[in-house]
Design an enzyme around this catalytic site. Sequence first.
Site, PDB file in Angstrom:
ATOM      1  N   ALA A 171      -3.920   7.896  -4.939  1.00 31.71           N
ATOM      2  CA  ALA A 171      -2.569   7.371  -5.140  1.00 31.71           C
ATOM      3  C   ALA A 171      -2.719   5.922  -5.585  1.00 31.71           C
ATOM      4  O   ALA A 171      -3.127   5.063  -4.803  1.00 31.71           O
ATOM      5  CB  ALA A 171      -1.769   7.466  -3.850  1.00 31.71           C
ATOM      6  N   GLY A 175       0.823  -1.210   0.000  1.00 36.52           N
ATOM      7  CA  GLY A 175       0.000   0.000   0.000  1.00 36.52           C
ATOM      8  C   GLY A 175       0.850   1.250   0.000  1.00 36.52           C
ATOM      9  O   GLY A 175       2.058   1.183  -0.218  1.00 36.52           O
ATOM     10  N   ASN A 176       0.200   2.387   0.205  1.00 34.05           N
ATOM     11  CA  ASN A 176       0.944   3.641   0.272  1.00 34.05           C
ATOM     12  C   ASN A 176       0.335   4.523   1.362  1.00 34.05           C
ATOM     13  O   ASN A 176      -0.692   4.174   1.941  1.00 34.05           O
ATOM     14  CB  ASN A 176       0.952   4.347  -1.087  1.00 34.05           C
ATOM     15  CG  ASN A 176      -0.429   4.738  -1.537  1.00 34.05           C
ATOM     16  OD1 ASN A 176      -1.038   5.638  -0.977  1.00 34.05           O
ATOM     17  ND2 ASN A 176      -0.952   4.034  -2.537  1.00 34.05           N
ATOM     18  N   ARG A 177       0.962   5.655   1.633  1.00 28.00           N
ATOM     19  CA  ARG A 177       0.595   6.445   2.808  1.00 28.00           C
ATOM     20  C   ARG A 177      -0.471   7.501   2.536  1.00 28.00           C
ATOM     21  O   ARG A 177      -0.721   8.333   3.402  1.00 28.00           O
ATOM     22  CB  ARG A 177       1.848   7.085   3.401  1.00 28.00           C
ATOM     23  CG  ARG A 177       2.763   6.054   4.057  1.00 28.00           C
ATOM     24  CD  ARG A 177       4.025   6.702   4.598  1.00 28.00           C
ATOM     25  NE  ARG A 177       3.705   7.859   5.435  1.00 28.00           N
ATOM     26  CZ  ARG A 177       4.503   8.910   5.595  1.00 28.00           C
ATOM     27  NH1 ARG A 177       5.649   8.959   4.962  1.00 28.00           N
ATOM     28  NH2 ARG A 177       4.148   9.893   6.379  1.00 28.00           N
ATOM     29  N   SER A 178      -1.106   7.469   1.382  1.00 24.48           N
ATOM     30  CA  SER A 178      -2.148   8.466   1.122  1.00 24.48           C
ATOM     31  C   SER A 178      -3.315   8.298   2.103  1.00 24.48           C
ATOM     32  O   SER A 178      -3.888   7.223   2.215  1.00 24.48           O
ATOM     33  CB  SER A 178      -2.654   8.315  -0.311  1.00 24.48           C
ATOM     34  OG  SER A 178      -3.701   9.225  -0.526  1.00 24.48           O
TER      35      SER A 178
END
Length: 238
Positions: free
Chosen positions: A105, A33-36
């Site tokens: 994102a 995943g990502n931090r958005s």
Amino acid sequence: TDSAPAMGDLQGVHVLVTAGGTREPIDPVRFIGNRSSGRQGVALATAAAERGAKVVLLAANIDESVLAAAERPGVRTVRVSTTAELEQAAHAASAGAEVILMAAAVADYRVAEVSDRKIRKEDAPGEAPSIVLTENPDILVSLVKAQRPGQVIVGFAAETVEDEEELLERGRRKLARKGVDLLAVNAVGWREGFESGENTLHVLDSDGELVRVASGTKREAADALLDAVVEELEGGPH
Ligand code: CTP
Ligand code: CA
């Protein structure tokens, strides 16, 4: 919390907002995943609705406490998780949208072969597994390919850069690759951009010209970006 009264300059305009960050499963219990946080996208959906828009918000893995801010008449929220789900939902909703704000994102890669059971250490004792990735489709590029006359498509780019000059240079290169009407570029790092309540969006038009520096709370940045969108709707080159 409703602050400013609806300005009404997006009255009846159908706006599609994608927000949050997509996740790609590795196995039933793990993902990439990502931090958005989805806060900027939620602020865009909220601001557009208060200006009279009919908003579809495609929310990728946004915390319910963040998503709660978008709960209002005029916003229909659809929850998605993977890039494939977002792609499908975005294409379904894009046909009826006059404005597309692609703030999500999107994971550039997904896991090539998702394990249907949990990967265990005892499967290969003492060995770190390698995860093979495969490239995801570019949703924004496919939306631009299917763009209808008069439809305004806005891309977003979060960049790790040294200074504003590099930010704009990267933004202009990305703009050329994506073919969007507007690109909102913001600088991110280990701290800035993600969990914070403030943001600065450098808004480039299709010629690469800096038309706005939208700064302040994510809500203020959202309203300033929507001002640029309204200008595009009124007379931008299409
Ligand atoms: N985007 C998309 N589909 C993807 C990747 C990105 O729709 N598979 C969209 C994002 O939602 C955003 C814009 O494209 O609006 C720019 O995303 P970004 O990650 O900055 O661009 P990339 O082309 O993926 O380039 P980079 O190598 O910098 O990640
Ligand atoms: Ca990317």
